[in-house]
Design a protein around this motif. Structure first.
Motif, mmCIF file in Angstrom:
data_model
loop_
_atom_site.group_PDB
_atom_site.id
_atom_site.type_symbol
_atom_site.label_atom_id
_atom_site.label_comp_id
_atom_site.label_asym_id
_atom_site.label_seq_id
_atom_site.Cartn_x
_atom_site.Cartn_y
_atom_site.Cartn_z
ATOM 1 N N GLY A 76 0.778 -1.228 0.000
ATOM 2 C CA GLY A 76 0.000 0.000 0.000
ATOM 3 C C GLY A 76 0.812 1.281 0.000
ATOM 4 O O GLY A 76 0.249 2.370 0.036
ATOM 5 N N ARG A 77 2.124 1.165 -0.058
ATOM 6 C CA ARG A 77 2.978 2.365 -0.049
ATOM 7 C C ARG A 77 3.686 2.501 -1.393
ATOM 8 O O ARG A 77 4.206 1.522 -1.935
ATOM 9 N N PRO A 78 3.742 3.728 -1.914
ATOM 10 C CA PRO A 78 4.463 3.920 -3.179
ATOM 11 C C PRO A 78 5.965 3.717 -2.973
ATOM 12 O O PRO A 78 6.548 4.222 -2.025
ATOM 13 N N THR A 79 6.543 2.940 -3.864
ATOM 14 C CA THR A 79 7.968 2.622 -3.802
ATOM 15 C C THR A 79 8.538 2.700 -5.213
ATOM 16 O O THR A 79 7.851 2.402 -6.176
ATOM 17 N N LEU A 80 9.795 3.103 -5.308
ATOM 18 C CA LEU A 80 10.463 3.126 -6.604
ATOM 19 C C LEU A 80 11.250 1.841 -6.789
ATOM 20 O O LEU A 80 11.990 1.410 -5.913
ATOM 21 N N LYS A 81 11.064 1.226 -7.954
ATOM 22 C CA LYS A 81 11.741 -0.013 -8.305
ATOM 23 C C LYS A 81 12.601 0.254 -9.540
ATOM 24 O O LYS A 81 12.150 0.893 -10.483
ATOM 25 N N ILE A 82 13.841 -0.222 -9.518
ATOM 26 C CA ILE A 82 14.709 -0.050 -10.683
ATOM 27 C C ILE A 82 14.199 -0.953 -11.799
ATOM 28 O O ILE A 82 14.098 -2.158 -11.638
ATOM 29 N N LEU A 83 13.858 -0.318 -12.904
ATOM 30 C CA LEU A 83 13.373 -1.050 -14.070
ATOM 31 C C LEU A 83 14.536 -1.398 -14.999
ATOM 32 O O LEU A 83 14.599 -2.479 -15.558
ATOM 33 N N CYS A 84 15.491 -0.440 -15.124
ATOM 34 C CA CYS A 84 16.618 -0.654 -16.036
ATOM 35 C C CYS A 84 17.714 0.361 -15.733
ATOM 36 O O CYS A 84 17.437 1.533 -15.532
ATOM 37 N N ARG A 85 18.935 -0.110 -15.686
ATOM 38 C CA ARG A 85 20.088 0.795 -15.648
ATOM 39 C C ARG A 85 20.396 1.088 -17.111
ATOM 40 O O ARG A 85 20.884 0.214 -17.825
ATOM 41 N N VAL A 86 20.078 2.286 -17.545
ATOM 42 C CA VAL A 86 20.134 2.614 -18.967
ATOM 43 C C VAL A 86 21.572 2.735 -19.460
ATOM 44 O O VAL A 86 21.971 2.045 -20.394
#
Length: 83
Positions: free
Chosen positions: A15-25
């Motif tokens: 229920g808490r917004p979290t940032l997840k690494i999608l890609c190291r560009v």
């Protein structure tokens, strides 16, 4: 110092917004930003990695590249490849 371009995704975890690494560009050393060959290498790597993310629409990719270009200018060769 190194400039990293990292694509993050906002997700809910318990229920808490979290940032997840999608890609190291891609990354580049700041002192080398004036070197066209280094910028070209950066954008080559960035383009290849963004191409692998099939969930991105062409519009999303253009927006992401535009945000990155605000910090790390595209080299002439990279701009020509975009056209």
């Amino acid at each position: 110092m190194i400039q990293d371009a990292i694509l993050l995704e906002r997700v809910l975890v318990e229920g808490r917004p979290t940032l997840k690494i999608l890609c190291r560009v891609a990354s580049v050393i700041e002192d080398r930003l004036n070197d066209p060959a280094e910028r070209d290498r950066f954008w080559h790597v960035a383009g290849a990695r963004l191409s692998k993310l099939h969930r991105l629409s062409p519009h999303d990719r253009d927006e992401i590249e535009g945000m990155i270009a605000g910090r790390i200018p595209m080299s002439v060769a990279s701009q020509a490849a975009e056209s």
